[in-house]
Enzyme design. Sequence first.
Site, PDB file in Angstrom:
ATOM      1  CG  ASN A 125     -29.492  24.893  22.620  1.00  0.00           C
ATOM      2  OD1 ASN A 125     -30.067  23.931  22.097  1.00  0.00           O
ATOM      3  ND2 ASN A 125     -29.573  25.147  23.914  1.00  0.00           N
ATOM      4  CB  SER A 126     -26.826  31.054  19.886  1.00  0.00           C
ATOM      5  OG  SER A 126     -26.327  30.497  18.717  1.00  0.00           O
ATOM      6  CG  ASP A 136     -20.233  33.583  18.963  1.00  0.00           C
ATOM      7  OD1 ASP A 136     -20.677  34.663  19.399  1.00  0.00           O
ATOM      8  OD2 ASP A 136     -20.788  32.947  18.040  1.00  0.00           O
ATOM      9  CG  ASN A 178     -22.007  30.088  10.259  1.00  0.00           C
ATOM     10  OD1 ASN A 178     -22.071  29.714  11.437  1.00  0.00           O
ATOM     11  ND2 ASN A 178     -23.079  30.464   9.574  1.00  0.00           N
ATOM     12  CD1 TRP A 179     -23.488  27.040   8.683  1.00  0.00           C
ATOM     13  CD2 TRP A 179     -24.262  25.978  10.482  1.00  0.00           C
ATOM     14  NE1 TRP A 179     -24.736  27.536   8.965  1.00  0.00           N
ATOM     15  CE2 TRP A 179     -25.224  26.901  10.057  1.00  0.00           C
ATOM     16  CE3 TRP A 179     -24.516  25.179  11.607  1.00  0.00           C
ATOM     17  CZ2 TRP A 179     -26.447  27.056  10.718  1.00  0.00           C
ATOM     18  CZ3 TRP A 179     -25.729  25.328  12.256  1.00  0.00           C
ATOM     19  CH2 TRP A 179     -26.677  26.259  11.801  1.00  0.00           C
ATOM     20  CG  ASN A 222     -26.718  30.820  10.246  1.00  0.00           C
ATOM     21  OD1 ASN A 222     -25.713  30.130  10.358  1.00  0.00           O
ATOM     22  ND2 ASN A 222     -27.630  30.899  11.198  1.00  0.00           N
ATOM     23  CG  HIS A 282     -24.128  34.552  17.023  1.00  0.00           C
ATOM     24  ND1 HIS A 282     -23.452  33.459  17.527  1.00  0.00           N
ATOM     25  CD2 HIS A 282     -25.411  34.156  16.924  1.00  0.00           C
ATOM     26  CE1 HIS A 282     -24.290  32.457  17.714  1.00  0.00           C
ATOM     27  NE2 HIS A 282     -25.501  32.851  17.356  1.00  0.00           N
ATOM     28  CG  PHE A 307     -19.942  29.516  19.061  1.00  0.00           C
ATOM     29  CD1 PHE A 307     -18.947  29.002  19.879  1.00  0.00           C
ATOM     30  CD2 PHE A 307     -19.672  29.681  17.711  1.00  0.00           C
ATOM     31  CE1 PHE A 307     -17.708  28.638  19.347  1.00  0.00           C
ATOM     32  CE2 PHE A 307     -18.431  29.321  17.173  1.00  0.00           C
ATOM     33  CZ  PHE A 307     -17.448  28.802  17.996  1.00  0.00           C
ATOM     34  CG  ASP A 308     -21.887  27.037  14.315  1.00  0.00           C
ATOM     35  OD1 ASP A 308     -23.082  26.810  14.041  1.00  0.00           O
ATOM     36  OD2 ASP A 308     -21.055  27.345  13.457  1.00  0.00           O
TER      37      ASP A 308
HETATM   38  N1  ARG Z   1     -24.373  28.840  12.647  1.00  0.00           N
HETATM   39  C1  ARG Z   1     -24.570  29.383  13.972  1.00  0.00           C
HETATM   40  C2  ARG Z   1     -26.034  29.282  14.416  1.00  0.00           C
HETATM   41  O1  ARG Z   1     -26.916  29.173  13.938  1.00  0.00           O
HETATM   42  C3  ARG Z   1     -24.004  30.746  14.169  1.00  0.00           C
HETATM   43  C4  ARG Z   1     -24.621  31.909  13.451  1.00  0.00           C
HETATM   44  C5  ARG Z   1     -23.922  33.208  13.705  1.00  0.00           C
HETATM   45  N2  ARG Z   1     -22.533  33.258  13.249  1.00  0.00           N
HETATM   46  C6  ARG Z   1     -22.164  33.485  11.976  1.00  0.00           C
HETATM   47  N3  ARG Z   1     -20.906  33.518  11.638  1.00  0.00           N
HETATM   48  N4  ARG Z   1     -23.074  33.711  11.068  1.00  0.00           N
HETATM   49  O2  ARG Z   1     -26.914  29.173  13.989  1.00  0.00           O
HETATM   50  N1  GLU Z   2     -25.816  29.073  16.177  1.00  0.00           N
HETATM   51  C1  GLU Z   2     -27.060  28.572  16.690  1.00  0.00           C
HETATM   52  C2  GLU Z   2     -27.910  29.740  17.188  1.00  0.00           C
HETATM   53  O1  GLU Z   2     -27.706  30.842  16.763  1.00  0.00           O
HETATM   54  C3  GLU Z   2     -26.911  27.570  17.794  1.00  0.00           C
HETATM   55  C4  GLU Z   2     -25.979  26.484  17.454  1.00  0.00           C
HETATM   56  C5  GLU Z   2     -26.543  25.116  17.729  1.00  0.00           C
HETATM   57  O2  GLU Z   2     -26.394  24.639  18.856  1.00  0.00           O
HETATM   58  O3  GLU Z   2     -27.115  24.572  16.784  1.00  0.00           O
HETATM   59  O4  GLU Z   2     -28.822  29.561  17.943  1.00  0.00           O
END
Ligand code: ARG
Ligand code: GLU
Length: 761
Positions: free
Chosen positions: A690-691, A261, A252-253, A367, A123, A707-708
């Site tokens: 941190n992604s 990812d 997601n989450w 998101n 992503h 990644f999440d």
């Molecule tokens: N929730 C995750 C991060 O913030 C991943 C975001 C990208 N992936 C997604 N399916 N939208 O921040």
């Molecule tokens: N998905 C988050 C990002 O895009 C990082 C996930 C996390 O460690 O909170 O940075």
Amino acid sequence: MKREAILAGLLVAVACGGGSGARGPTTGAAPEPAGTIDAAVAVEAPVDPHLAARRLYENPGGMWMPQQMTLPGHATAFEQLGVKLDPKTLADPLAAPLGAIVRLRGCSASFVSPDGLVVTNHHCVQRALQLNSTPDRNLVEHGFLARTRAEEPSAGPAERLYVAQAFTDVTAAVTGGLGDIADPVARKDEAERRIKQQLAACEKDRPGIRCNVAGYLRGGLYVLIEEVELRDVRLVYVPARAVGNYGGEVDNWRWPRHTGDFAFFRAYVGPDGKPADHATDNVPYQPRHFLKVSDQGVRPSDFVMIAGFPGRTTRTKTALEVKHDVEWFYPYFIGLAQQQYAIVEAHLKTPGETGIKAGVLKQGVQNRLEKISGVLKGLTSGDLLDRKAALDRRVTEWAAAPGRERHRAAIARLEQLNVEEQRTARADFDRQTAFTESLLLASAIQLTRWAEERERPDAERKAGFQERDRAPAIASNRQLTKQYDATLDRAMLRLALVRALALPPAERTWLAQLLGVRATARIDEALIDRTLDGWYRTSKLADEKLRLELLEKGTRKSLAASRDPFLRAAQRVWKVYKDEERRADARAGESMLVSPIYADAMREVLGGLLAPDANSTLRITYGTVKAFTPTASPFTSGSQILAKDTGKEPFDAPAALLAALRDRSFGPYAGPDGELPVNFLSDLDTTGGNSGSAVLDDRGQLVGLNFDSTIEGVASDVVFDGAIVRKIHVDVRYMLWVMDRIDGADHLIEEMGLRPRLEAP
Ligand code: ARG
Ligand code: GLU
């Protein structure tokens, strides 16, 4: 289960670190029959006396600065967890393994080969895929694999990779004697001037070096960070969307998760080894350090750590500040995001560009909305607010002791400032939303600022509008062209203006000025609609050439004479804009004298073990591989993909992947239970930014990518709770299996020093 039995039955000293343990090295490509391997190895398996401690370990949280890893608390924790690594190894950000960690804009990444191969999240490379897609080659959907280096295309002119090369504490130079400046605005200006001076000295005659002064502990610490800015970033390998974003927004989450990812970039430099723009004769960058990639992965309760660039947390806020966030800011922000979400949702089916761009916007809005809602829910459903209040009370009590008058006075003043700020919070928020939510209006305001600042000598210009900011400003204007859609832009601006109507008229005098009507005029939705119709019909500001020309050559005079409705609107609100900015500067100037003292008192109360709030700088967090409950598995498996797949997006894994899962041709990538590990959970301390961060084992080897976060624990941005926090990582074994068995990226596996073992279809 077997391992517990072993543990109960034997009490033998450890032979080796927790990293490999009960699973023998795997050889050959034949899938091992499930079960036998554990049984066979069990007889001679060294028992790990620290396993029980790791199982019981509850992460107290902390996104540690590398230099903080010398604090004695970490040595004790590492010992207790049975980690052979000396935490002091992590204190030097320029040595291995931290030297291999690099920053992308908004994401984290790491070098994994001597030839500048970089791994990050799927992503995090979406822009590069979009840019390289054509009507008959949709990379966003199908992914990409360069078979040779010559086939690696540019990831885009705005893509950047930052490699740190020096860190200097500049606190004294930035803050020394600021208290002697009586006027808060002058004080804020002076601090800003000193920071600009640091940056100018750092970057002078050093093309390719980008410097940055980061503030920590509410202004108690400033660090000058010097980075090499690599501008030739290329796309190397990205799995298909149905692997890299498997589960999409539905998952997601959430856990359980089955998302691949991950993606690879490569950094290039000029033939002289220096940063250069994309050019065919550039050569792969040779990093000083790169991570060793493990093909073993981790097991439940293993020690893991993450090094990366968390963006923002608010743990050093006062209880009063958090209370305001909970009672006002989060709900208000959620309200706005919900309305924005409704707008993009309504345009998803709009034909052409609008529908496509609404889809892109939707992902971001959704998101954000889910995250903030999760933070609010987490803060209000458990005891986190009580814990916050208790810590805050300890801080004020500490400051109340004799001899700490300075602390006591500062904290009292900080709370006063907070109350003042909260009084105008809503009006400030609505105004800022109105000035920033439309790309065209925001751009008109930005161009007005450039015209004004360009008249001054470079050193005296406002931060963000100096010569060093020109190239990024041009890049973001180019980006704007790709993002912009008139229908969506108008809808977002309309929403912001209509929301502002609810403010008492005295708190939104800017609205009449913006719309170009008399101060006493009655403003309603119809007026807003009529005005915006006219603006969007006649404005030329969507034209990139025009914007870039204004950015480089616009003057106050030429802007004042412009007939463009957005530029005219920007001129009309310019005075309010600047007045409000001054008010904010005054607040910042007051706060900079007192807020560091609150953070300082908090650190005292915590016995020195306070990690500064996240600020997009390099941090380390450590903990264990851990499910939500002691009996659940922290891993998901390939078999679960077979059960979960519906053939419909976002649960539509590629046919070849499903077939290989059915075959169970996992080779050496199977876990001890014979299943293919896909994602795993840990109790690490991360947040947005941190992604793409490397997940490392106790030898510093890469065992996965972060990644999440799981939604249950996102309130940890405000109050960390190791019992609830769980982070989701893609397992290195799944990455390698997809590369090896599905996509045939053998040359990359070899480049990372490993051996491909399977045949791709
Ligand atoms: N929730 C995750 C991060 O913030 C991943 C975001 C990208 N992936 C997604 N399916 N939208 O921040
Ligand atoms: N998905 C988050 C990002 O895009 C990082 C996930 C996390 O460690 O909170 O940075």
